[in-house]
Structures are given as structure tokens and as C-alpha cells.
Write an enzyme that holds these catalytic residues in place. Structure first.
Site, PDB file in Angstrom:
ATOM      1  N   PHE A   8       0.847  -1.188   0.000  1.00  0.00           N
ATOM      2  CA  PHE A   8       0.000   0.000   0.000  1.00  0.00           C
ATOM      3  C   PHE A   8       0.888   1.245   0.000  1.00  0.00           C
ATOM      4  CE2 PHE A   8      -2.859   3.231   1.740  1.00  0.00           C
ATOM      5  CZ  PHE A   8      -3.945   3.034   0.912  1.00  0.00           C
ATOM      6  N   ASP A  20       1.610  -4.772   8.442  1.00  0.00           N
ATOM      7  CA  ASP A  20       0.437  -3.918   8.251  1.00  0.00           C
ATOM      8  C   ASP A  20      -0.764  -4.852   8.126  1.00  0.00           C
ATOM      9  OD1 ASP A  20      -1.634  -2.347   7.284  1.00  0.00           O
ATOM     10  OD2 ASP A  20      -0.342  -1.110   6.029  1.00  0.00           O
ATOM     11  N   TYR A  65     -11.315   0.941  10.292  1.00  0.00           N
ATOM     12  CA  TYR A  65     -12.504   1.326   9.531  1.00  0.00           C
ATOM     13  C   TYR A  65     -12.839   0.379   8.389  1.00  0.00           C
ATOM     14  CZ  TYR A  65      -8.781   3.755   6.890  1.00  0.00           C
ATOM     15  OH  TYR A  65      -7.622   4.067   6.220  1.00  0.00           O
ATOM     16  N   LYS A  66     -12.072  -0.686   8.206  1.00  0.00           N
ATOM     17  CA  LYS A  66     -12.391  -1.649   7.159  1.00  0.00           C
ATOM     18  C   LYS A  66     -13.220  -2.785   7.763  1.00  0.00           C
ATOM     19  CE  LYS A  66      -8.035  -0.540   4.780  1.00  0.00           C
ATOM     20  NZ  LYS A  66      -8.583   0.447   3.838  1.00  0.00           N
ATOM     21  N   ARG A  86     -12.235  -4.165  -7.332  1.00  0.00           N
ATOM     22  CA  ARG A  86     -12.096  -4.874  -6.053  1.00  0.00           C
ATOM     23  C   ARG A  86     -13.479  -5.159  -5.455  1.00  0.00           C
ATOM     24  NH1 ARG A  86      -8.211  -2.450  -1.603  1.00  0.00           N
ATOM     25  NH2 ARG A  86      -9.922  -0.929  -1.569  1.00  0.00           N
TER      26      ARG A  86
END
Length: 416
Positions: free
Chosen positions: A129, A201, A226-227, A375
């Protein structure tokens, strides 16, 4: 599952199905973007009203003591620790993933400066990322001590990248674009064998796949809430440090919230013991408090069942796309092998952005990542098998009809 009725029957017998009722899901939507922003927990509205109206409104500054605001980062950290294989007192929920990466990287490099000062290489993946790579670059530029970043890619495998010059290995457990998942224990052991420390991560892993930072013997881990943890847009992230490093920690972000006695108002910084030294400034209590709503739902789920359903949803989605959308220029970029796959499926299409916008307009919400990647998040807590069936039917129609070719679907938005 060969028919939609099969999918409906599977949903009826799904042990995770009752948890769906704990989320606010808009009618008429199939939400497949929980790998980017999780759904609103029903409890969040009441919790936010209590924090704002009672704790802030009536309690005012007293709530730092009476409502437990001061202890909230560590208390939530203890809850989150159970989802990543960590112990009590090893995690705090605070700041952003980027800032926590900076702290962990600073800590790891400081440890290596004392143990092996000749090590000056930080290894990551070219496909990691971007914020992970940016924070490495920023750290190198800040230190000005001859550090360099080495990126693993198709021309440089991890085995070759790890040599005696490497100080730190920084990887994502699940790749944000492809959904590829590393074997954390095996990779960490490989790094340790070459004398490197391992930072993980967990942004696209925690809450969706089994994670065991202790069992993997990792050194540091960070991630967002928040995912798959459904903490809310921009909700605070978290950081974990292995107990063996907890007293060796140093970070340049030595804010007063990480002081041993912040209200002594001392001139000199004295770091708090253990994980609290990873805190920096005053905490964002309203957003921090809402994290607990999502955590409580995740903790109520059996992670073995979450993983089992995630893989089944992924298998179903991949098979249906290949059967029903054959003839269209779609390329699967997510591994088929269960051991190598996280909880989202990514597919390339030459006009991926426009295709995704057409899907969103039809009520199937995923997202787009460069280059050309559609995605689809498979969040087992609220996504069902019939949802997957219906989503593929919409994708088939969008592709067969050419609906994605409408001009409005090619206009780029700020967030994709």
C-alpha cells in the site's frame, strides 16, 4: 451452489447470519466494499449520542476521569488484541496507520542501530500500500544516514532481498490490490533468520482472516479500524509491539499523551511504561468511542467461521464470474489458493473504472484501484451467498449490455 436457491439455503444455515442484524444496511444495495470502509453498526448512533450528549455535553471535561476517556485507547487496545493474537497491555488504538507505521519503523531502526548499526536497508514490496512506502521514504529522508529502501517484485524475490544488510522488513499481511496473503509466521522467521525485524500492516487482514502476531513471533504490527472492524470513516488506527521490545521503544513523536505522568507538566519527556508510550497527542474521543461498536460485533463472531465463510464466498464469486462473464476481458489477479487469499477478490478489466461506476449505479458497491482493478470485498459478517449471486448477475448485465460505456461512468471522482 449451482442455483440462487442453493445460495438462499446456505444463507439460512449460516451461523454468522444473525450478526447481519447488528448493521445498518441500506435497502437495495449489495455492499462489497467492506475491505475499504465497513458498514455502520446499529449501536453506533446511540453510542455517539451518549458520547456527545451525555459525556461531552453534561460531563464536559470531567469525563476524562468519570467516563473513562483517558483509558480508552488502552481499553480498546485490549479488545482489539484478541482479534490479532496479542495479549493485554500490548495494543493501543490511536492515531492513523501512517503515523503508527512511522512510530514502529522508528522503533525498529533504533533497536537495530544499537544491535547491528551496519544494517541500512528497509525491505518492502513494490506492490505494498502506497502509504507504507511513503513513510519509509520519509523516514530515510529524515534520518539522512545512508538508509535505502529495497522493494520485492517479480524481478527480486523476498529470499534474495533479505540479506545481512537488512534492518527491517515491512509488509502487508494481505495485499490491498490483489488480496494475496503472506504466511506471517514463515516470512517473519525468514526475516529473523537474516537478523531483520518484521513490521506487519494488518489493515486488510484484522477482522477478516485469522491473525496471530504472537504465534508468528512478529515484532510490530499496525492497522486501521474502519475496514473489516467497522469503526467508521477515518476511525483511529492501532499499533502492537511485541513485549520483548516494549521497553526499548523510542519514537520521535514524543507527545505528552505518551509521557509517564502527562499532568506533571514536566519540561523533560519521560516515556510511559509499555504500550502507552506509543500514544502521542490528545485522543479524538468521539471517533475513538465508536470503534468499540464494531469491535464488539467482531468479537462476537467465531473467527474460524468468518474465515470459512470468507473463502466460500470468494470461491463462489470467482466461479460465477468465470462461468457467467466468459468472453469478456476479465483477468483474476487474486490467488485461488485458500492459504494465499485474504477476504477480497480483485479482477482486471481494461476499462475497470467505468465498469465499477456502472456497477455502483446499479447498486453493487465495490471499488477501483489502479491499474484496471475491480475490487470486491467479501465481508462475512453482513454479506450473504445470495448477495454474491446477485452481484455477479449485475456484473454480467453491465458487461453484456455495454452499460459501462456511458460517458458519465468514465468521469473520474476524487476517491475511487
Amino acid at each position: 451452489m449451482r442455483t440462487r436457491e442453493d445460495c438462499l439455503q446456505a444463507d439460512l444455515h449460516d451461523p454468522l447470519a444473525p450478526l447481519k442484524q447488528q448493521f445498518e444496511l441500506p435497502a437495495g444495495l449489495i455492499y462489497m466494499d467492506g475491505n475499504s470502509l465497513g458498514v455502520l453498526p446499529r449501536a453506533a448512533a446511540a453510542r455517539s449520542a451518549a458520547v456527545i450528549g451525555q459525556e461531552w455535553g453534561a460531563g464536559l471535561i470531567r469525563s476524562w476521569n468519570t467516563a473513562g476517556w483517558f483509558e480508552l485507547p488502552a481499553r480498546l487496545g485490549d479488545k482489539l488484541a484478541r482479534l490479532i493474537g496479542a495479549g493485554p497491555g500490548e495494543v493501543v488504538v490511536t492515531d492513523t496507520t501512517s503515523l503508527n507505521l512511522f512510530k514502529a519503523l522508528a522503533a525498529a531502526l533504533r533497536i537495530q542501530q544499537h544491535a547491528a548499526p551496519q544494517r541500512r536497508v528497509i525491505v518492502s514490496e513494490r506492490d505494498n500500500f502506497p502509504t507504507d512506502l511513503y513513510m519509509i521514504q520519509g523516514m530515510i529522508d529524515l534520518l539522512q544516514q545512508g538508509y535505502e529502501m529495497r522493494l520485492v517484485d517479480e524481478t527480486l524475490p523476498l529470499e534474495q532481498a533479505l540479506d545481512d544488510s537488512v534492518a527491517v522488513l515491512l509488509l502487508s499481511h494481505v495485499n490491498y490490490r490483489t488480496g494475496h496473503m503472506h504466511d506471517m509466521a514463515a516470512v517473519t522467521a525468514r526475516a529473523h533468520a537474516r537478523g531483520a525485524l518484521a513490521i506487519w500492516d494488518l489493515a486488510h487482514a484484522a477482522g477478516a482472516v485469522p491473525v496471530d502476531v504472537t504465534g508468528a513471533d512478529a515484532d510490530f504490527a499496525v492497522g486501521c479500524t474502519y475496514k473489516y472492524l467497522n469503526g467508521g470513516p477515518g476511525s483511529p488506527a492501532y499499533i502492537w509491539v511485541a513485549p520483548r521490545h516494549s521497553q526499548d521503544f523510542w519514537q520521535p513523536l514524543s507527545g505528552w499523551w505518551g509521557h509517564q505522568r502527562p499532568f506533571d507538566m514536566a519540561v523533560a519527556y519521560e516515556p510511559a511504561g509499555g504500550i502507552r508510550r506509543y500514544l502521542c497527542g490528545t485522543q479524538p474521543i468521539v471517533s475513538l468511542a465508536l470503534v468499540e461498536c464494531g469491535l464488539d460485533i467482531s468479537l462476537a463472531a467465531d473467527m474460524a467461521e468468518v474465515r470459512k465463510k470468507s473463502l466460500a464466498l470468494g470461491d463462489l464469486f470467482i466461479r460465477l464470474v468465470e462461468e457467467r462473464c466468459a468472453g469478456h476481458p476479465l483477468t483474476l489477479v487474486t490467488p485461488r489458493e485458500h492459504a494465499l487469499r485474504g477476504s477480497h477478490v480483485s479482477i482486471r478489466h481494461p476499462q475497470g473504472y467505468a465498469v465499477m461506476q456502472a456497477l455502483i449505479a446499479r447498486g453493487v458497491i465495490g471499488d477501483y484501484r489502479e491499474p484496471e482493478v475491480l475490487r470486491f470485498g467479501l465481508t462475512p459478517l453482513y454479506l450473504g451467498y445470495a448477495d454474491v449471486w446477485d452481484a455477479v448477475e449485475v456484473l454480467k448485465d453491465v458487461l453484456d449490455s455495454g452499460a459501462w460505456q456511458q460517458p458519465e461512468y468514465s468521469r473520474r471522482t476524487a476517491v475511487t
